[in-house]
Design a protein around this motif. Structure first.
Motif, short mmCIF file in Angstrom:
data_model
loop_
_atom_site.label_atom_id
_atom_site.label_comp_id
_atom_site.label_asym_id
_atom_site.label_seq_id
_atom_site.Cartn_x
_atom_site.Cartn_y
_atom_site.Cartn_z
N PHE A 64 -16.22 91.39 33.24
CA PHE A 64 -14.75 91.98 33.36
C PHE A 64 -14.25 91.91 32.01
O PHE A 64 -13.36 92.86 31.55
CB PHE A 64 -14.29 91.42 34.42
N ILE A 65 -14.54 91.00 31.41
CA ILE A 65 -13.76 90.76 29.87
C ILE A 65 -14.27 91.71 28.86
O ILE A 65 -13.57 92.16 28.24
CB ILE A 65 -14.33 89.31 29.36
N LEU A 108 -20.88 108.93 36.39
CA LEU A 108 -20.71 110.28 36.14
C LEU A 108 -19.22 110.69 36.62
O LEU A 108 -18.69 111.52 35.91
CB LEU A 108 -21.77 111.29 36.66
N SER A 109 -18.77 110.27 37.65
CA SER A 109 -17.33 110.32 38.13
C SER A 109 -16.39 109.76 37.07
O SER A 109 -15.35 110.63 36.72
CB SER A 109 -17.05 109.82 39.50
N VAL A 110 -16.62 108.42 36.52
CA VAL A 110 -15.61 107.93 35.66
C VAL A 110 -15.75 108.66 34.56
O VAL A 110 -14.65 109.01 33.84
CB VAL A 110 -16.21 106.51 35.51
N ALA A 141 -24.03 106.46 25.85
CA ALA A 141 -23.75 105.32 26.92
C ALA A 141 -25.40 105.03 27.46
O ALA A 141 -25.59 103.95 27.67
CB ALA A 141 -23.06 106.00 27.92
N TYR A 142 -26.28 106.28 27.39
CA TYR A 142 -27.54 106.13 28.04
C TYR A 142 -28.27 105.06 27.03
O TYR A 142 -28.96 103.90 27.46
CB TYR A 142 -28.15 107.40 27.93
N THR A 187 -17.32 102.73 26.34
CA THR A 187 -16.96 102.57 27.47
C THR A 187 -17.82 102.81 28.94
O THR A 187 -18.06 101.88 29.63
CB THR A 187 -15.50 103.36 27.90
N LEU A 188 -18.61 103.82 28.70
CA LEU A 188 -19.40 104.13 29.96
C LEU A 188 -20.73 103.41 29.80
O LEU A 188 -21.35 102.91 30.67
CB LEU A 188 -19.89 105.65 29.54
N ALA A 189 -21.04 102.77 28.43
CA ALA A 189 -22.29 102.03 28.64
C ALA A 189 -21.64 100.51 29.31
O ALA A 189 -22.55 99.98 30.25
CB ALA A 189 -22.47 101.46 27.15
N VAL A 190 -20.63 100.05 28.76
CA VAL A 190 -20.34 98.70 29.73
C VAL A 190 -20.10 98.85 31.13
O VAL A 190 -20.37 98.27 31.99
CB VAL A 190 -19.10 98.11 28.88
N PHE A 191 -19.26 100.12 31.55
CA PHE A 191 -19.15 100.53 32.92
C PHE A 191 -20.41 100.65 33.76
O PHE A 191 -20.50 100.47 34.76
CB PHE A 191 -18.23 101.67 33.06
#
Length: 821
Positions: free
Chosen positions: A293-294, A389-391, A361-362, A38-42
């Motif tokens: 977004f997809i 980082l907040s997410v 994610a990194y 999730t964090l990688a895509v975000f």
């Protein structure tokens, strides 16, 4: 004290997790995988869509296009002519600053005799740096006084080029460098990270480099002010603050641009044209906003599946701690106290999962960016910041609270002996996981089938056994095709003559815009004898070719002939068209031969209409999933260009083996010419599918990850059921039940959960795959074969996941099971 109690709970939670490393490891890794994906895509979405552009007041920066509505209703965003830009600069009052720029290839060297390094360059108005609010880190920008005819040759270089080629020399300002054969004086070095214009943020046909390294002044003379025929400038402006920012200022500027168009552009061109104001943020993201977004929605499914898995693990863990929790309750611990302890333990789990997730994610971000090198807008802006980082912290906190509540509720059910409710909850969780993983798998299968269909598309040429290379002849000042054209043409003719005579070369030709490279050029055409209404003159893609281009690219000749030596004679005006052009204007290929066409893209205004001498197959130039438009080909000798992409067909199997021959041929003819972008023609076609490959690879990876997590969850539920019914299974075996009957019973129980999940997943996929319609080619969003195949695959894998605990249950020793009770 609340803080002391929290610290006590925290220590106890850490000890409990340390005593159960398998549970803790499984939960942390599962949660880390979900958070990491999730964090990688975000992180990519944040860098491309959310993070402000690295310029001053980016919300006020807009690009101005010349929008032209085609006959098919599509709107093409074209660059401005120098005349259009001059009109806007003179008449507009809505912009605080305006600038224009265009791509310009350079070859840089420190001395006249040094080896030249091809670099991406741009000719820009001095006001560009005012629009962007960027100043050189060393030295100064060039001034308006230097951007005039006859002005000094000055240049700026990027920080990266300064470090790489000049070793970060602080005394670089004022030094002389050579761009091609022309000396330039360096006035400054731009700050680290500045590389505007960046190619991926602008339409591919403008041929900007991935990162610009050299900037020189864009110079207008008196003839440019009234030139509306050559459109090669990108205009950028910063809106004035007098009307504020946002819609007000943009709407005022757009109305003003419309008025400027009506005053200055000939009426004949107005019905299909307009100036269009596009914010720089929207321009950079327009091609990738929907796919990103997809992807973000897809990875949310993975996170939900991971969360469901961890929830299931926690419920099972609470079941295993039933005696401990009962003892603590008997000793006076309230339900609230126990719930707080469970929430604290889940907080420790989630913090550990967040650490794993950030690490994944990194590296995941690096892998994602490597899939689309140079083609993802704002890739340089992707990186961890406070938003990412907040997410991460917010997701960890939500997960900790959610898992804690679930664990506390499961403990409450244990106290009330509602074991069936716990088991039912875990079944629902697994059913949800199966449904979500099936939806992702169907999406991935559709994209994969689309990708395979694209690979099977015939592009109109044969890319096998062919090498391509970009050759540029250095210019002194601005290009003057009417003056220097014969020299350019002779240079390329000599290069191709040498190549054809070289061993192992079957054919050699050249083209200004290589098919599927992302670049193309349009021009107006007017078949002689036909009358068109105002603003309805047809257009076509224009290809300037040299040598045996059609033979080297193996573009099939349908009728007539290809260009030959007779087309190089003075005064000749010939043209080859594609099938689509011939059929659209003359009804058939044969009827097009010998017809005359007035070309509105000529360098020489007095050139007579061109005669169609041949018709060739349609060639896909923009992308494999787009239909070939009407196309016209003209010989280089009649429409000269100073840059050409060579297409060299070899007799052997390895096109790259011809690379030394190409280098030798070019350098023997012109030592100053630069060579770059060496690629096989097949790799050019492959690179044109980078966007589709990126989408397919990521969603397929997410689908596989989701399916693995779902199967792990299903295995866990069946294992829990076997543990809860161990005594029952032992009794049944003692009373004569066969191991196979036990396996069938448990498989049936798992199959019911899977069947419900598959049914929900099919319904969800039917509703959600419609958002993929713009990303698919040759396959429907509701393709029955894909849906059935994915459902069968998920069902098979899920049944295999239930077979392992079912098989173990059938091997239970009745005496051991009864003795344990």
């Amino acid at each position: 004290m609340p803080l002391e109690n929290f610290i006590q709970d925290l220590r106890y939670g850490v000890r409990m997790l340390g005593r159960n490393p398998l549970f803790a490891g499984a939960a942390v890794i599962t949660l880390g995988l979900g958070l990491g994906a999730t964090l990688a895509v975000f992180n990519v979405v944040n860098g491309v869509l959310l993070r402000p552009l690295p310029y001053r007041d980016p919300e006020r920066i807009n690009i101005i296009w010349f929008a032209l509505r085609g006959d098919d209703g599509n709107v093409w965003k074209l660059p401005l002519s120098s005349g259009s830009y001059s009109d806007i600069e003179r008449d507009s009052r809505s912009f605080e600053a305006l600038a224009a720029f265009r791509a310009w290839p350079y070859a840089i060297a420190e001395s006249p005799d040094a080896e030249r390094e091809p670099v991406a360059g741009a000719r820009v108005s001095p006001a560009l740096f005012d629009v962007l609010g960027v100043s050189p880190a060393v030295g100064r920008a060039f001034t308006r006084a230097e951007a005039v005819p006859g002005g000094p040759n000055v240049a700026l270089i990027s920080h990266d080029l300064w470090q790489r080629k000049f070793g970060g020399d602080r005394d670089i300002v004022g030094k002389r460098i050579y761009l091609g054969d022309v000396p330039f004086t360096l006035t400054g070095v731009m700050p680290p990270g500045f590389a505007f214009p960046r190619g991926a943020e602008l339409p591919a046909p403008f041929q900007f480099g991935t990162r610009t390294d050299v900037w020189t002044p864009l110079v207008f003379d008196a003839s440019d002010v009234g030139n509306y025929g050559v459109q090669n400038l990108v205009a950028i402006g910063k809106l004035s603050e007098r009307c504020g920012t946002g819609e007000c200022s943009a709407s005022v500027a757009q109305a003003e641009l419309t008025a400027v168009l009506r005053r200055n552009i000939p009426v004949n061109d107005q019905p299909k044209s307009a100036y269009q104001l596009v914010s720089m943020v929207d321009q950079a993201a327009e091609r990738v906003r929907r796919p990103l977004f997809i992807l973000l929605g897809a990875v949310a499914f993975v996170l939900a599946i991971a969360a469901a898995n961890v929830t299931s693990l926690l419920v099972g863990r609470v079941h295993a701690r039933e005696r401990e929790l009962a003892v603590r309750s008997a000793l006076g611990a309230t339900r609230g106290r126990l719930a707080r302890q469970l929430v604290t333990e889940t907080l420790v789990l989630c913090l550990l999962g967040m650490g794993v997730g950030l690490t994944l994610a990194y590296w995941g971000t690096k892998v994602m960016l490597s899939l689309v090198p140079g083609s993802l807008p704002r890739a340089d802006d992707v990186g961890f910041d406070w938003r990412v980082l907040s997410v991460a912290g917010l997701l960890a906190l939500i997960a900790a609270l959610g898992f804690g509540v679930v664990a506390a509720y499961a403990a409450r059910l244990r106290f009330t002996r509602a074991a069936m409710s716990v088991s039912r909850t875990r079944r629902v969780l697994v059913m949800t996981e199966v449904a979500l993983s099936l939806m992702l798998l169907i999406g991935a299968a559709l994209l994969t089938r689309s990708f395979i269909s694209l690979q099977q598309v015939r592009p109109g040429f044969d890319p096998s056994n062919a090498l391509t290379a970009r050759v540029t002849i250095p210019l002194v000042g601005r290009p003057q095709p009417l003056v220097d054209g014969p020299r350019w043409s002779a240079t390329f003719d000599q290069v191709m003559a040498r190549l054809v005579s070289a061993p192992g070369i079957a054919a050699a030709g050249g083209v200004v815009t290589l098919p599927l490279s992302g670049a193309f050029e349009n021009g107006g055409v007017r078949p002689v004898g036909k009358v068109y209404e105002n603003g309805q003159n047809p257009t076509a893609q224009v290809q300037i070719v040299a040598g045996d281009y059609f033979g080297a690219a193996r573009i099939h000749l349908v009728a007539g002939r290809v260009f030959d030596a007779s087309d190089d004679e003075p005064g000749r005006a010939s043209m080859i068209v594609n099938r689509k052009f011939a059929r659209a204007h003359y009804g058939s290929e044969a009827d097009a031969l010998g017809r005359e066409v007035t070309a509105l893209f000529e360098w020489a205004r007095d050139r007579p209409p061109r005669v169609i001498v041949g018709v060739v197959d349609d060639v896909k130039t923009v992308s494999l999933d787009a239909d070939a438009p009407p196309q016209v080909y003209v010989p280089l000798s009649q429409l000269p260009a100073f840059a050409l992409t060579l297409v060299v067909r070899v007799s052997g199997a390895d096109p790259l083996a011809a690379l030394p021959l190409v280098r030798q041929a070019v350098h023997e003819v012109s030592s100053a010419a630069t060579l770059k972008e060496f690629r096989t023609f097949e790799s050019v076609v492959g690179d044109s599918l980078a966007r589709q490959r990126f989408n397919m690879t990521l969603i397929a990876t997410l689908a596989v990850l989701a399916l693995v997590l779902a199967c792990v969850g299903l295995y866990g539920v069946l294992a829990l059921i076997v543990g809860q019914r161990r005594r029952e299974i032992g009794v049944r075996l003692a009373l004569g039940a066969t191991p196979d009957s036990i396996v069938r019973a448990l498989l049936g129980e798992g199959a019911r959960v899977v069947a419900l999940g598959v049914t929900i997943g099919l319904a969800g996929a039917f509703a959600l795959t419609r958002v993929l319609s713009s990303m698919l080619y040759g396959v429907s969003t509701t393709d029955g074969f894909t849906f059935a195949g994915a459902a069968a695959f998920v069902g098979l894998v899920a049944v295999l996941a239930t077979w392992i605990p079912a098989r173990r249950a059938s091997q239970v020793d009745p005496r051991t099971a009864l003795a344990a009770e």
